[in-house]
Every structure is written in C-alpha cells, then in structure tokens.
Design a protein around this motif. Sequence first.
Motif, PDB file in Angstrom:
ATOM      1  N   VAL A 253     -23.266  41.238 -64.886  1.00 40.84           N
ATOM      2  CA  VAL A 253     -23.647  41.861 -63.617  1.00 40.84           C
ATOM      3  C   VAL A 253     -25.088  41.483 -63.261  1.00 40.84           C
ATOM      4  O   VAL A 253     -25.824  40.912 -64.060  1.00 40.84           O
ATOM      5  N   ARG A 254     -25.462  41.839 -62.056  1.00 42.30           N
ATOM      6  CA  ARG A 254     -26.812  41.571 -61.561  1.00 42.30           C
ATOM      7  C   ARG A 254     -27.839  42.396 -62.336  1.00 42.30           C
ATOM      8  O   ARG A 254     -27.635  43.581 -62.581  1.00 42.30           O
ATOM      9  N   ASP A 255     -28.937  41.755 -62.707  1.00 43.38           N
ATOM     10  CA  ASP A 255     -30.003  42.436 -63.429  1.00 43.38           C
ATOM     11  C   ASP A 255     -30.941  43.077 -62.411  1.00 43.38           C
ATOM     12  O   ASP A 255     -31.973  42.511 -62.041  1.00 43.38           O
ATOM     13  N   ASN A 256     -30.590  44.276 -61.971  1.00 40.62           N
ATOM     14  CA  ASN A 256     -31.360  44.940 -60.923  1.00 40.62           C
ATOM     15  C   ASN A 256     -32.783  45.260 -61.373  1.00 40.62           C
ATOM     16  O   ASN A 256     -33.715  45.247 -60.559  1.00 40.62           O
ATOM     17  N   ASP A 257     -32.968  45.544 -62.662  1.00 40.23           N
ATOM     18  CA  ASP A 257     -34.316  45.808 -63.156  1.00 40.23           C
ATOM     19  C   ASP A 257     -35.211  44.593 -62.962  1.00 40.23           C
ATOM     20  O   ASP A 257     -36.392  44.730 -62.607  1.00 40.23           O
ATOM     21  N   PHE A 258     -34.678  43.410 -63.194  1.00 36.74           N
ATOM     22  CA  PHE A 258     -35.457  42.195 -63.011  1.00 36.74           C
ATOM     23  C   PHE A 258     -35.904  42.058 -61.559  1.00 36.74           C
ATOM     24  O   PHE A 258     -37.066  41.747 -61.274  1.00 36.74           O
ATOM     25  N   TYR A 259     -34.973  42.293 -60.636  1.00 34.36           N
ATOM     26  CA  TYR A 259     -35.312  42.174 -59.216  1.00 34.36           C
ATOM     27  C   TYR A 259     -36.379  43.183 -58.813  1.00 34.36           C
ATOM     28  O   TYR A 259     -37.292  42.861 -58.044  1.00 34.36           O
ATOM     29  N   ARG A 260     -36.281  44.407 -59.334  1.00 38.89           N
ATOM     30  CA  ARG A 260     -37.301  45.404 -59.016  1.00 38.89           C
ATOM     31  C   ARG A 260     -38.650  45.029 -59.632  1.00 38.89           C
ATOM     32  O   ARG A 260     -39.704  45.237 -59.027  1.00 38.89           O
ATOM     33  N   ASP A 261     -38.616  44.466 -60.830  1.00 34.62           N
ATOM     34  CA  ASP A 261     -39.854  44.086 -61.509  1.00 34.62           C
ATOM     35  C   ASP A 261     -40.544  42.905 -60.841  1.00 34.62           C
ATOM     36  O   ASP A 261     -41.763  42.712 -61.009  1.00 34.62           O
ATOM     37  N   TRP A 262     -39.786  42.088 -60.115  1.00 30.78           N
ATOM     38  CA  TRP A 262     -40.366  40.867 -59.558  1.00 30.78           C
ATOM     39  C   TRP A 262     -41.400  41.154 -58.474  1.00 30.78           C
ATOM     40  O   TRP A 262     -42.369  40.416 -58.326  1.00 30.78           O
ATOM     41  N   GLU A 263     -41.230  42.211 -57.716  1.00 30.13           N
ATOM     42  CA  GLU A 263     -42.141  42.480 -56.603  1.00 30.13           C
ATOM     43  C   GLU A 263     -43.603  42.589 -57.063  1.00 30.13           C
ATOM     44  O   GLU A 263     -44.475  41.892 -56.527  1.00 30.13           O
ATOM     45  N   PRO A 264     -43.926  43.403 -58.076  1.00 35.70           N
ATOM     46  CA  PRO A 264     -45.322  43.434 -58.527  1.00 35.70           C
ATOM     47  C   PRO A 264     -45.760  42.150 -59.220  1.00 35.70           C
ATOM     48  O   PRO A 264     -46.944  41.790 -59.145  1.00 35.70           O
ATOM     49  N   ILE A 265     -44.849  41.445 -59.869  1.00 41.03           N
ATOM     50  CA  ILE A 265     -45.205  40.154 -60.479  1.00 41.03           C
ATOM     51  C   ILE A 265     -45.591  39.160 -59.402  1.00 41.03           C
ATOM     52  O   ILE A 265     -46.622  38.488 -59.466  1.00 41.03           O
ATOM     53  N   SER A 266     -44.763  39.064 -58.376  1.00 44.19           N
ATOM     54  CA  SER A 266     -44.988  38.098 -57.300  1.00 44.19           C
ATOM     55  C   SER A 266     -46.224  38.435 -56.478  1.00 44.19           C
ATOM     56  O   SER A 266     -46.905  37.541 -55.962  1.00 44.19           O
ATOM     57  N   ARG A 267     -46.554  39.717 -56.372  1.00 44.04           N
ATOM     58  CA  ARG A 267     -47.691  40.140 -55.561  1.00 44.04           C
ATOM     59  C   ARG A 267     -49.015  39.629 -56.139  1.00 44.04           C
ATOM     60  O   ARG A 267     -49.962  39.338 -55.404  1.00 44.04           O
ATOM     61  N   ASP A 268     -49.094  39.486 -57.471  1.00 43.41           N
ATOM     62  CA  ASP A 268     -50.298  39.053 -58.175  1.00 43.41           C
ATOM     63  C   ASP A 268     -50.097  37.616 -58.645  1.00 43.41           C
ATOM     64  O   ASP A 268     -49.358  37.363 -59.591  1.00 43.41           O
ATOM     65  N   ARG A 269     -50.734  36.660 -57.990  1.00 42.57           N
ATOM     66  CA  ARG A 269     -50.471  35.252 -58.292  1.00 42.57           C
ATOM     67  C   ARG A 269     -50.823  34.894 -59.736  1.00 42.57           C
ATOM     68  O   ARG A 269     -50.135  34.092 -60.371  1.00 42.57           O
ATOM     69  N   THR A 270     -51.883  35.467 -60.278  1.00 43.28           N
ATOM     70  CA  THR A 270     -52.242  35.201 -61.672  1.00 43.28           C
ATOM     71  C   THR A 270     -51.125  35.670 -62.602  1.00 43.28           C
ATOM     72  O   THR A 270     -50.752  34.969 -63.550  1.00 43.28           O
ATOM     73  N   ARG A 271     -50.594  36.835 -62.311  1.00 35.37           N
ATOM     74  CA  ARG A 271     -49.485  37.360 -63.121  1.00 35.37           C
ATOM     75  C   ARG A 271     -48.232  36.511 -62.957  1.00 35.37           C
ATOM     76  O   ARG A 271     -47.499  36.276 -63.921  1.00 35.37           O
ATOM     77  N   LEU A 272     -47.985  36.021 -61.751  1.00 34.71           N
ATOM     78  CA  LEU A 272     -46.828  35.165 -61.493  1.00 34.71           C
ATOM     79  C   LEU A 272     -46.921  33.863 -62.283  1.00 34.71           C
ATOM     80  O   LEU A 272     -45.947  33.424 -62.911  1.00 34.71           O
ATOM     81  N   LEU A 273     -48.080  33.231 -62.279  1.00 38.75           N
ATOM     82  CA  LEU A 273     -48.246  31.979 -63.024  1.00 38.75           C
ATOM     83  C   LEU A 273     -48.108  32.225 -64.528  1.00 38.75           C
ATOM     84  O   LEU A 273     -47.566  31.379 -65.255  1.00 38.75           O
ATOM     85  N   ALA A 274     -48.593  33.381 -64.995  1.00 38.38           N
ATOM     86  CA  ALA A 274     -48.426  33.725 -66.409  1.00 38.38           C
ATOM     87  C   ALA A 274     -46.950  33.919 -66.743  1.00 38.38           C
ATOM     88  O   ALA A 274     -46.489  33.523 -67.827  1.00 38.38           O
ATOM     89  N   TRP A 275     -46.197  34.520 -65.807  1.00 39.07           N
ATOM     90  CA  TRP A 275     -44.754  34.682 -66.015  1.00 39.07           C
ATOM     91  C   TRP A 275     -44.065  33.316 -66.125  1.00 39.07           C
ATOM     92  O   TRP A 275     -43.215  33.110 -66.997  1.00 39.07           O
ATOM     93  N   LEU A 276     -44.430  32.399 -65.261  1.00 36.42           N
ATOM     94  CA  LEU A 276     -43.836  31.059 -65.327  1.00 36.42           C
ATOM     95  C   LEU A 276     -44.140  30.385 -66.655  1.00 36.42           C
ATOM     96  O   LEU A 276     -43.275  29.710 -67.232  1.00 36.42           O
ATOM     97  N   ASP A 277     -45.336  30.544 -67.155  1.00 32.25           N
ATOM     98  CA  ASP A 277     -45.669  29.974 -68.469  1.00 32.25           C
ATOM     99  C   ASP A 277     -44.813  30.595 -69.557  1.00 32.25           C
ATOM    100  O   ASP A 277     -44.234  29.893 -70.393  1.00 32.25           O
ATOM    101  N   GLU A 278     -44.719  31.913 -69.537  1.00 30.43           N
ATOM    102  CA  GLU A 278     -44.025  32.628 -70.614  1.00 30.43           C
ATOM    103  C   GLU A 278     -42.515  32.410 -70.581  1.00 30.43           C
ATOM    104  O   GLU A 278     -41.886  32.231 -71.628  1.00 30.43           O
ATOM    105  N   TRP A 279     -41.927  32.419 -69.383  1.00 29.59           N
ATOM    106  CA  TRP A 279     -40.467  32.422 -69.266  1.00 29.59           C
ATOM    107  C   TRP A 279     -39.856  31.076 -68.891  1.00 29.59           C
ATOM    108  O   TRP A 279     -38.641  30.910 -68.955  1.00 29.59           O
TER     109      TRP A 279
END
Length: 307
Positions: A253-279
């Motif tokens: 099924v759809r990982d709704n928690d992931f979609y909800r978590d993405w909004e604050p990740i995407s809002r902070d570009r430094t955090r977004l780039l760190a996510w790309l490195d990690e994942w």
Amino acid sequence: MTATIATKVTGEVTDKVTDLPAAIAAHVRDGMTIALEGFGHLIPFAAAHEIIRQGRRDLTVCRMTPDIMYDQLVAAGCVSKLVASFFASGSAGSLHEVRRRIERADPEPLEVEEYSHYGMLCRYEAGAANLPFFPLRSYAGSDLPKLNPNIRKVADPFGGPDIYVVPPLRPDVTIVHAQRADRLGNVQMWGITGAQQEAAYAATRVIVTVEEIVEDEVVRADPNRTLLPAHAVDAVVEVPGGAHPSYTHDHYVRDNDFYRDWEPISRDRTRLLAWLDEWVHDLPDRQAYLAKLGASRWSELETGERA
C-alpha cells in the motif's frame, strides 16, 4: 538477473531482462526527454533514484502530476525543464524544491511547460499515433493557453468552431513500473492506470521495472492485464518495491507517512540534499533502500495474497 543490457536471442525468444544500472546507463543520456509515468500507484521511484545516482543532467522530464519523485530529480540537479500537469506532493503538501526553482530561481531557474491532465494525455496519444497535433475542448475558459504558447487554436476543417490543439509528445525514453512481466517484455499491470500505455508507445525507448518476472504461461493465462506487449519494450528490470513510497496494487500500500514527512524535508533545501545523500547516493540499489526502510515498516505496507 543479468548485468548487461544486451538482449539474448535463443531461437525466436528475445530475453529483455537486465539490471537497473545497466538499463539506465544504456538508454538515458544527458539532454534527453524522459517520461516517468504512473498514476497514483506504480510510480517508478527506483528508476528515478538510479537516474540520480548516475548523475544525469539537463533532462526534460514529463509526467501527469509531478510529485515527490520529481522534487527529488530537480533537487539532485538532473532536470532543466519540466513538462507536466497538476504539481502536488501526493495531496500531502507542496513540492518545495520545484517551487523554489519556479518562484525564485533558487538555486537556479526551472523551465516549466504546463498542461491539464487531459492535455498531457492528448500529447502522448498524438505522439503514439504519429499525429501532428491533438484537438481537445477542455481549454475553453482556461487561462492555460495564455501561459503556454504550445496550446493553440486552429480552424475546424469541417466548418465547426475553432478548437484548441496540443502538439505531440515523443519522449526519448519512457519509464514505467508494473506488477509483472515475462522475460520477453510482455508487461502486465492492473489497478489504477494512467498514461503508461500512451507514453510508452509515444517513446523511442521503453524501460519497465516490475515487482516480479514471471513465466510466459502466467502472462498468457491472463492476457487482459497485458498493457504493454513485448514489441513496445526495450528493457525489463525486476525491482521489488520499486514504486515505494507510492503503491503497487496487490503488493503493497501507499506509504502515507512518507508523503506526510516529505513536506518538511522538501521545505528545507539543506535537509532535502542530506536526504538524497542518505537515501539515494549512499545506497547502491533498491534492495539496500528497502533494508534501510526496515523490515517492520515494509511488512506493514505489504498486502495479502496476490491476484
């Protein structure tokens, strides 16, 4: 799975199975127009992550409803132009990287060519049918023709009122995810489908990732599910979990928690780039991604018996 993209021919059987790094390396080049389609589910996240790992640049990416996957591709520096309809993060917030590029050119501008959902579908249909344009009535009263000069009016040759038309869309490569395929490239998908078939037939090359590769007999026993026949497909890759965080009907099924978590990740570009490195950058493949996600979380997403 084989580590080479080259098809293997034994008698009259052409085996199109390869691995994901080989498929992307062989077919996706800098500067290409790439469509990654899937509507609600079957979104090819694993393929997008491999494009990011391989450092593709200056891509024109196309999609009905660009979502988290496109936020990631843009943030990774892969994209110079977005051709799309309805920008949203799976109904869970904004695509803040896309917004930064469009609204403030931060850290650099992003060219956008916007259509309605139906306009995008009509573009794929025109590309698939090798038509010069496709007529549609749905732009009457819309502001989109003022924003997009490729939405034009033409005279009805049969004497009716002028009608809007859109140009064909012919991607260099279309990438889709599906439930299963055989080794020849006959691809079966079910549940909600979007523009996968039209986008595939419009493209020069087609890569398909699937949850599983099955024997020919499985496909032949249920032919109504074959959305893409072998002649339309260039590479098949078995990638279980390849659509996460979207879903694959009858698999997870759809990982709704992931979609909800993405909004604050995407809002902070430094955090977004760190996510790309990690994942993405620090993981070799989708198997490692799912291992990092964790067996407990994955088991919660998995559904029961497959149809």
